[in-house]
Design a protein around this motif. Structure first.
Motif, short mmCIF file in Angstrom:
data_model
loop_
_atom_site.label_atom_id
_atom_site.label_comp_id
_atom_site.label_asym_id
_atom_site.label_seq_id
_atom_site.Cartn_x
_atom_site.Cartn_y
_atom_site.Cartn_z
N ASP A 31 11.04 -10.37 10.75
CA ASP A 31 10.25 -9.45 11.58
C ASP A 31 8.93 -9.10 10.89
OD1 ASP A 31 12.27 -9.41 13.47
OD2 ASP A 31 13.13 -7.50 12.79
N MET A 32 8.98 -8.92 9.60
CA MET A 32 7.77 -8.59 8.85
C MET A 32 6.76 -9.74 8.88
SD MET A 32 9.40 -6.62 5.54
CE MET A 32 9.79 -4.87 5.61
N TYR A 33 7.27 -10.96 8.74
CA TYR A 33 6.37 -12.12 8.79
C TYR A 33 5.71 -12.21 10.16
CZ TYR A 33 4.68 -16.92 8.30
OH TYR A 33 3.88 -18.03 8.25
N GLU A 34 6.48 -12.05 11.22
CA GLU A 34 5.92 -12.15 12.57
C GLU A 34 4.88 -11.07 12.82
OE1 GLU A 34 9.44 -12.06 14.99
OE2 GLU A 34 9.58 -14.26 15.04
N LEU A 35 5.15 -9.86 12.34
CA LEU A 35 4.18 -8.77 12.51
C LEU A 35 2.89 -9.08 11.77
CD1 LEU A 35 3.52 -5.90 13.52
CD2 LEU A 35 4.55 -5.03 11.40
N LEU A 36 3.01 -9.55 10.54
CA LEU A 36 1.82 -9.89 9.76
C LEU A 36 1.02 -10.99 10.45
CD1 LEU A 36 0.12 -9.74 7.12
CD2 LEU A 36 1.63 -11.52 6.21
N THR A 84 10.82 -5.85 0.20
CA THR A 84 11.30 -5.09 -0.95
C THR A 84 12.43 -4.16 -0.53
OG1 THR A 84 9.10 -5.17 -1.97
CG2 THR A 84 10.59 -3.43 -2.73
N PRO A 85 13.49 -4.01 -1.34
CA PRO A 85 14.54 -3.06 -0.99
C PRO A 85 13.96 -1.68 -0.67
CG PRO A 85 15.24 -4.39 -2.85
CD PRO A 85 13.80 -4.76 -2.58
N GLY A 86 14.37 -1.13 0.46
CA GLY A 86 13.89 0.17 0.87
C GLY A 86 12.61 0.15 1.68
N GLU A 87 11.99 -1.03 1.83
CA GLU A 87 10.75 -1.13 2.60
C GLU A 87 11.09 -1.28 4.08
OE1 GLU A 87 6.55 -3.62 2.44
OE2 GLU A 87 8.41 -4.68 1.94
N SER A 88 10.57 -0.38 4.91
CA SER A 88 10.81 -0.44 6.35
C SER A 88 9.71 -1.24 7.03
CB SER A 88 10.84 0.96 6.93
OG SER A 88 9.55 1.56 6.85
N LEU A 89 9.92 -1.53 8.30
CA LEU A 89 8.87 -2.22 9.07
C LEU A 89 7.64 -1.33 9.19
CD1 LEU A 89 8.51 -4.95 10.48
CD2 LEU A 89 9.20 -3.85 12.63
N ASP A 90 7.82 -0.03 9.28
CA ASP A 90 6.67 0.89 9.31
C ASP A 90 5.91 0.85 7.98
OD1 ASP A 90 7.07 1.69 11.91
OD2 ASP A 90 8.17 3.52 11.38
N TRP A 102 5.72 -1.70 5.98
CA TRP A 102 5.01 -2.98 5.97
C TRP A 102 3.77 -2.92 6.87
CZ3 TRP A 102 3.78 -6.83 3.31
CH2 TRP A 102 3.43 -8.08 3.85
N ASN A 103 3.90 -2.27 8.01
CA ASN A 103 2.76 -2.12 8.91
C ASN A 103 1.64 -1.33 8.23
OD1 ASN A 103 1.66 -2.54 11.63
ND2 ASN A 103 1.72 -0.31 11.75
N THR A 104 2.01 -0.33 7.44
CA THR A 104 1.01 0.43 6.69
C THR A 104 0.26 -0.47 5.71
OG1 THR A 104 2.26 2.49 6.86
CG2 THR A 104 0.70 2.32 5.03
N SER A 105 0.99 -1.35 5.04
CA SER A 105 0.34 -2.27 4.09
C SER A 105 -0.58 -3.26 4.81
CB SER A 105 1.40 -3.02 3.28
OG SER A 105 2.11 -2.15 2.43
N ILE A 106 -0.13 -3.77 5.94
CA ILE A 106 -0.98 -4.70 6.70
C ILE A 106 -2.27 -4.01 7.13
CG2 ILE A 106 -1.15 -6.13 8.77
CD1 ILE A 106 1.93 -6.39 8.68
N ALA A 132 0.82 -1.21 0.00
CA ALA A 132 0.00 0.00 0.00
C ALA A 132 0.85 1.26 0.00
CB ALA A 132 -0.93 0.00 1.22
N VAL A 133 2.17 1.10 -0.13
CA VAL A 133 3.10 2.22 0.00
C VAL A 133 3.66 2.57 -1.39
CG1 VAL A 133 5.23 3.01 1.09
CG2 VAL A 133 3.65 1.52 2.35
N PRO A 134 3.45 3.79 -1.87
CA PRO A 134 3.85 4.13 -3.25
C PRO A 134 5.31 3.86 -3.57
CG PRO A 134 2.35 5.80 -2.41
CD PRO A 134 2.66 4.89 -1.25
#
Length: 408
Positions: A252-257, A197-203, A205-209, A158-160
């Protein structure tokens, strides 16, 4: 399907299968996969067997539905001539590429041909993948009218800036529109994500979730970005233009999701897939993991029937030539021996929630279960019931679990 084709034996021109495929055939479901190999643009991370208009070398999108229908007729003849029992299709899945780049009438005609060839079992699942910018309300209503039951939107993020790195072309603001239209049409909705994705932060990813949860889909798929050799993204990483994905960040992204989906009422049923209810699971993909039969229609599509696996020629022009000549489009095939089938069964069933029966393992594998429980990779309660079920940590290390279960 992935573009790389394995080395194996040539496939017969008539496509006929050995008699061995009839063994226990009545216990296996039949699914149909239709590969639509067309994309508007080639995403930098993608190595799937897809083609933009400039790469078709004389093949025409407008001819594709008719060619696929010819392969449906061939498939029906081959399965009958090979002695397999009559079976209705329990699932149909249109993947790609972008199936919805074709007119909806083309998808409807291909589905109708499948229904004529095999029929659909009661409650059959019929899915198409779609890019959010490749459909509108009328298209989705037409899909439902044609017999589709489910649509899987390639949301990815969801992040441009993440979408830009992936070279995805849709506007994130379109996701709520297409989901609303699909629900209005009466289709189940899956949203598909990529993380790491390169440059994708945990924040990010949280926005996309959060954007996914806001749409309350029936199903969610999420796959860690894998950098495939030969892709544009692999070249960019090799030149130092973008950073390689971080394994630790992806974990970390998998666990958050997983945590946020669980809190919202979703359950994992395969390492990369979550559903709101058992009825919302992708039964077509489950059939792959459970070793059922499927016939893959289209360029580069893979098939599996009764321990025989084959794959079609890759390019749409080569596929068209085979079809027009009345020949099987298969490029090669292999008959899996008992050991290969055992290994693949362990590998695939371990990925799903119900897991693998411990009594199906070799003695060394059964012994390994205790160590996997001690390492918090396998659920102890499920093991008492006789099954290998991965813990959250086990899902993150699924390949290592499988290796230990298969060690001699």
């Amino acid at each position: 399907m992935p573009s790389a084709l394995p080395l194996a034996d040539p496939a017969p021109a008539d496509g006929l299968l050995p008699h061995s495929v009839t063994d226990d055939a009545a216990t296996r479901n039949l699914g149909i996969y239709v590969h639509v190999p067309f994309c508007r643009v080639r995403c930098g991370y993608c190595d799937f067997n897809t083609y933009t208009s400039e790469e078709l070398r004389g093949a025409k999108r407008s001819d594709y539905a008719g060619q696929a229908i010819e392969e449906v007729a061939l498939a029906s003849h081959v399965l009958e001539a090979s002695g397999l029992p009559d079976r209705e299709a329990t699932t149909v899945f249109f993947g790609g590429g972008t199936p919805t780049l074709l007119p909806v009438t083309d998808l409807a005609e291909m589905l109708a041909a499948i229904v004529v060839a095999w029929g659909l079992a009661p409650g059959a699942e019929v899915t198409t993948e779609a890019n959010p910018d490749s459909v509108d309300r009328d298209y989705l209503f037409a899909l439902k009218a044609a017999g589709f039951t489910r649509v899987s939107f390639g949301m990815q993020s969801a992040v441009p800036h993440v979408l830009a790195t992936l070279e995805r072309t849709h506007d994130p603001a379109r996701i709520p529109l297409v989901v609303a239209w699909a629900r209005e049409a009466g289709l189940q909705v899956s949203l598909d994500l990529i993380y790491g994705t390169p440059g994708e932060s945990l924040d990010d990813w949280n926005t996309s979730i959060d954007a996914v949860l806001a749409e309350n889909p029936d199903h969610v798929s999420a796959y860690a970005l894998i950098i495939e050799d030969g892709t544009k993204l692999a070249r960019q990483i090799r030149r130092g233009e973008v950073a390689a994905p971080s394994d630790d960040l992806q974990a970390d992204m998998y666990e958050l999701l997983d945590a946020k989906l669980a809190a919202a009422g979703y359950e994992w049923y395969e390492v990369s897939n979550w559903a709101r209810t058992d009825g919302n699971r992708s039964r077509h993909n489950l059939a792959y993991w459970q070793g059922h039969d499927w016939w893959g229609i289209g360029p580069g599509a893979h098939s599996h029937v009764g321990g025989v696996r084959w794959w079609n020629v890759k390019h749409p022009a080569a596929y068209a030539d085979r079809i027009l000549a009345g020949l099987s489009p298969a490029a090669g095939r292999e008959t899996l021996d008992a050991e290969t089938r055992r290994v693949e069964r362990v590998l695939l069933l371990t990925r799903i929630r119900e897991g693998l029966r411990i009594d199906e393992l070799e003695p060394s594998g059964r012994v390994a279960v205790a160590g996997l429980i001690a390492d918090e990779l396998v659920n102890a309660t499920a093991a008492l019931r006789g099954s290998v079920e991965l813990t959250l940590r086990g899902r993150l290390l699924a390949d290592a679990v499988v290796r230990r279960l298969l060690e001699a």
